[in-house]
Design a protein around this motif. Structure first.
Motif, PDB file in Angstrom:
ATOM      1  N   CYS A  33      35.576  36.782  56.335  1.00  0.00           N
ATOM      2  CA  CYS A  33      37.004  37.069  56.391  1.00  0.00           C
ATOM      3  C   CYS A  33      37.638  37.139  55.007  1.00  0.00           C
ATOM      4  N   LEU A  34      36.834  37.071  53.972  1.00  0.00           N
ATOM      5  CA  LEU A  34      37.376  37.196  52.626  1.00  0.00           C
ATOM      6  C   LEU A  34      37.956  38.585  52.450  1.00  0.00           C
ATOM      7  N   PRO A  35      38.920  38.751  51.561  1.00  0.00           N
ATOM      8  CA  PRO A  35      39.550  40.060  51.376  1.00  0.00           C
ATOM      9  C   PRO A  35      38.536  41.135  50.957  1.00  0.00           C
ATOM     10  N   VAL A  36      38.747  42.335  51.437  1.00  0.00           N
ATOM     11  CA  VAL A  36      37.919  43.481  51.069  1.00  0.00           C
ATOM     12  C   VAL A  36      38.451  44.036  49.756  1.00  0.00           C
ATOM     13  N   PRO A  37      37.583  44.226  48.754  1.00  0.00           N
ATOM     14  CA  PRO A  37      38.046  44.804  47.488  1.00  0.00           C
ATOM     15  C   PRO A  37      38.632  46.200  47.705  1.00  0.00           C
ATOM     16  N   ILE A  38      39.744  46.485  47.052  1.00  0.00           N
ATOM     17  CA  ILE A  38      40.389  47.796  47.139  1.00  0.00           C
ATOM     18  C   ILE A  38      40.209  48.494  45.803  1.00  0.00           C
ATOM     19  N   ALA A  60      30.224  46.494  45.612  1.00  0.00           N
ATOM     20  CA  ALA A  60      29.035  46.699  46.441  1.00  0.00           C
ATOM     21  C   ALA A  60      28.025  45.569  46.256  1.00  0.00           C
ATOM     22  N   SER A  61      27.902  45.065  45.040  1.00  0.00           N
ATOM     23  CA  SER A  61      26.895  44.026  44.801  1.00  0.00           C
ATOM     24  C   SER A  61      27.381  42.630  45.195  1.00  0.00           C
ATOM     25  N   THR A  62      28.688  42.394  45.181  1.00  0.00           N
ATOM     26  CA  THR A  62      29.188  41.065  45.524  1.00  0.00           C
ATOM     27  C   THR A  62      29.672  40.948  46.964  1.00  0.00           C
ATOM     28  N   ARG A  63      30.285  42.009  47.502  1.00  0.00           N
ATOM     29  CA  ARG A  63      30.834  41.953  48.861  1.00  0.00           C
ATOM     30  C   ARG A  63      30.100  42.874  49.832  1.00  0.00           C
ATOM     31  N   GLY A  64      29.479  43.928  49.306  1.00  0.00           N
ATOM     32  CA  GLY A  64      28.753  44.853  50.164  1.00  0.00           C
ATOM     33  C   GLY A  64      29.613  45.957  50.744  1.00  0.00           C
ATOM     34  N   LEU A  65      30.901  45.946  50.452  1.00  0.00           N
ATOM     35  CA  LEU A  65      31.807  46.967  50.947  1.00  0.00           C
ATOM     36  C   LEU A  65      33.076  46.982  50.112  1.00  0.00           C
ATOM     37  N   PHE A  66      33.875  48.040  50.292  1.00  0.00           N
ATOM     38  CA  PHE A  66      35.155  48.143  49.608  1.00  0.00           C
ATOM     39  C   PHE A  66      35.997  49.180  50.324  1.00  0.00           C
TER      40      PHE A  66
END
Length: 89
Positions: A33-38, A60-66
Motif C-alpha cells: 500500500c505504499l505510494p506508487v511513484p509518479i 522499477a528497481s525499488t517498487r516494481g511499478l510507477f
C-alpha cells in the motif's frame, strides 16, 4: 495533438470499492500500500530524457511499478484503449 491531462479522472471500472482494497500496514496489511511513484514525462523529447530514464530505473528497481503523467497520449488513443478495456471487463 491534443493530449490527456494528468489530472484526468480515472474511469470507474479501474476503482475498487474500499472493502476490496488491500489494507495499509497500520491496519495489518502488507507494504504493497505504499505510494506508487509518479513520473512526469513532460520534456522527454526536450532534454529531460536521461533524468526521466533515471526516475524510471529507480521506480522499477525499488517498487516494481510507477505511474506516468504528461505522457502525450492523444485522446483518440486513450478512448480506443478504454473502449477495449470496457469490452474485456
Amino acid at each position: 495533438m491534443e493530449t490527456i491531462p494528468a489530472t484526468l479522472e480515472r474511469p470507474k471500472i479501474f476503482i475498487h470499492p474500499p472493502e476490496n482494497r488491500p489494507k495499509s500496514t497500520s491496519e495489518g496489511g502488507s507494504e504493497s500500500c505504499l505510494p506508487v511513484p509518479i513520473i512526469d514525462f513532460e520534456g522527454l523529447e526536450n532534454g529531460k530524457r536521461m533524468e526521466i530514464v533515471k526516475e524510471i530505473r529507480e521506480a522499477a528497481s525499488t517498487r516494481g511499478l510507477f505511474q506516468m503523467v504528461d505522457r502525450g497520449v492523444p485522446h483518440a488513443t486513450m478512448d480506443k484503449l478504454l473502449d477495449s478495456v470496457r469490452q474485456f471487463h
